[in-house]
Write an enzyme that holds these catalytic residues in place. Structure first.
Site, PDB file in Angstrom:
ATOM      1  CG  ASP A 210      39.075  37.070  32.977  1.00  0.00           C
ATOM      2  OD1 ASP A 210      39.067  38.300  33.177  1.00  0.00           O
ATOM      3  OD2 ASP A 210      38.771  36.567  31.878  1.00  0.00           O
ATOM      4  CB  SER A 211      36.752  38.877  36.872  1.00  0.00           C
ATOM      5  OG  SER A 211      36.168  39.820  37.743  1.00  0.00           O
ATOM      6  CB  ALA A 212      32.075  38.844  35.478  1.00  0.00           C
ATOM      7  CB  ILE A 238      41.155  33.208  36.204  1.00  0.00           C
ATOM      8  CG1 ILE A 238      41.621  31.967  35.427  1.00  0.00           C
ATOM      9  CG2 ILE A 238      42.328  34.163  36.445  1.00  0.00           C
ATOM     10  CD1 ILE A 238      42.070  32.261  34.004  1.00  0.00           C
ATOM     11  CG  HIS A 348      40.379  41.496  39.851  1.00  0.00           C
ATOM     12  ND1 HIS A 348      39.838  40.314  40.306  1.00  0.00           N
ATOM     13  CD2 HIS A 348      39.580  41.895  38.829  1.00  0.00           C
ATOM     14  CE1 HIS A 348      38.764  40.025  39.602  1.00  0.00           C
ATOM     15  NE2 HIS A 348      38.596  40.963  38.690  1.00  0.00           N
TER      16      HIS A 348
END
Length: 373
Positions: A210-212, A238, A348
């Site tokens: 997820d994200s980074a 994600i 987010h």
């Protein structure tokens, strides 16, 4: 009701909402768009507003909640720049509490030296051919930890009836991109070396994050293809941070209530401001912000053509939406099985709140079904 120091829904409300999000799980619900992407949009209860469960949780929590990265704590370098010191303060405020909703999942810690793998495996599964996810947590490369993703990964292991490795990689500023990515590759290498003894199906080895962490998963797929290893058979990204060549932009939020606008803008500000921070502490001589190892969206058409089966998951109120969708479009030029799953009313980092925000569990269900296809 309240659980510890934060709001959470009643069990009845939670599962009522979960069943409304997806009354059925049918691949026919995905519809191909003009860019050859198979898209499924799951609507929120109130159009144009943040989901109320998310609002109640975010306004009730008291500070961040991230168990520290064990691998990073081993680092002894304390010669930090001012930017580095700033990130340590941000790190301390990151994260969300969540709940363990898994059942019959074993836990094993695998220490590989610079990196630690938290292994979660569904128990009482007789299959000789298990799916496997290698999962990279988010946190802008300088925050978060594998333990913050623990409950998400445990439930994913249970639902996919397989194994999930949550990767505790060393964070920046303690390390730069070269070391961090080397840590993350060690996890993939471990799976490759031990797949047979762990009864992992080599045709069902996936990366996710997820994200980074979504960025890292995409970079692992890029490196896997570039080095002609071809171990990774799929990736689930994600709300991924896949394009760090320039800053994302704040969303237009229309007539959303002001308190909700503040929640969205505060969340997005971290990802927008992270670009300047990462230029100083994450990028290095071998990995610049415009390079594919930090911005996998910069891959060439030939490189996108080598990407594995891909699912991108998005939140409606997230400044990273555009880059995630554009990444999916780039893969879909070469594959007919690229999927894009969009959650209305979400911000987010919503998957961090498994057991509190039902959409997080819905993501797990969709990932598990995707892994079976």
């Amino acid at each position: 009701m309240r659980t510890k120091n934060f709001w959470s829904p009643t069990t009845l409300d939670y599962y009522t909402c979960l069943n409304k999000i997806s009354p059925n799980y049918d691949f026919a619900n995905f519809k191909r768009d003009d860019n050859n992407v198979l898209v499924l949009k799951k609507a929120s209860e109130i159009s144009g507003e943040v989901d109320q469960a998310l609002v109640k949780y975010e306004t009730s929590k008291q500070g961040g909640f991230v168990p520290g990265s064990k691998a990073t704590k081993r680092m002894t370098n304390q010669n930090y720049s001012q930017t580095a010191k700033k990130t340590l303060a941000i790190r301390a405020a990151m994260g969300s509490e969540n709940l363990d909703i898994s059942f019959a999942v074993s836990e094993t810690e695998i220490d590989l030296g610079d990196v630690i793998l938290e292994k979660y495996e569904a128990e009482n599964i007789s299959s000789q051919s298990k799916p496997c996810f290698v999962y990279y947590h988010g946190g802008d490369f300088y925050g978060g930890s594998a333990l913050n993703a623990k409950n998400f990964c445990k439930k994913l292991a249970a639902d996919c009836r397989g194994i999930v490795f949550a990767v505790d990689y060393r964070l920046t500023p303690e390390v730069t991109a070269t070391q961090l990515l080397a840590d993350c590759q060690k996890a993939v290498t471990y799976v490759n070396q031990h797949a047979d003894e762990l009864k992992i199906n080599r045709e069902r080895i996936y990366v996710s994050g997820d994200s980074a962490g979504g960025n890292i998963a995409a970079v692992m797929s890029y490196l896997d293809a570039a080095h002609d290893v071809n171990l990774i058979k799929g990736q689930v990204l994600i709300y991924p941070m896949v394009d760090n060549r320039e800053k994302a932009h704040q969303l237009e939020l229309g007539e959303m209530p002001d308190d909700q606008k503040k929640l969205v803008r505060d969340m997005d500000a971290g990802n927008i401001d992270a670009i300047d921070i990462l230029k100083d502490i994450y990028a290095d001589s071998d990995n610049q912000m415009t390079d594919k190892t930090i911005s996998p969206a910069a891959m060439s058409e030939n490189e996108f053509a080598k990407m594995p089966r891909t699912m991108v998951i998005a939140a409606e109120f997230d400044c990273l939406n555009d880059q995630g969708y554009q990444y999916a479009c780039s893969v879909a030029k070469h594959r007919n099985d690229t999927t894009y799953l969009y959650y209305g009313g979400m911000m987010h980092a919503f998957i961090d709140k498994v057991g509190i925000v039902p959409q997080s569990q819905d993501v797990i269900r969709e990932m598990s079904l995707w892994a079976e296809r």
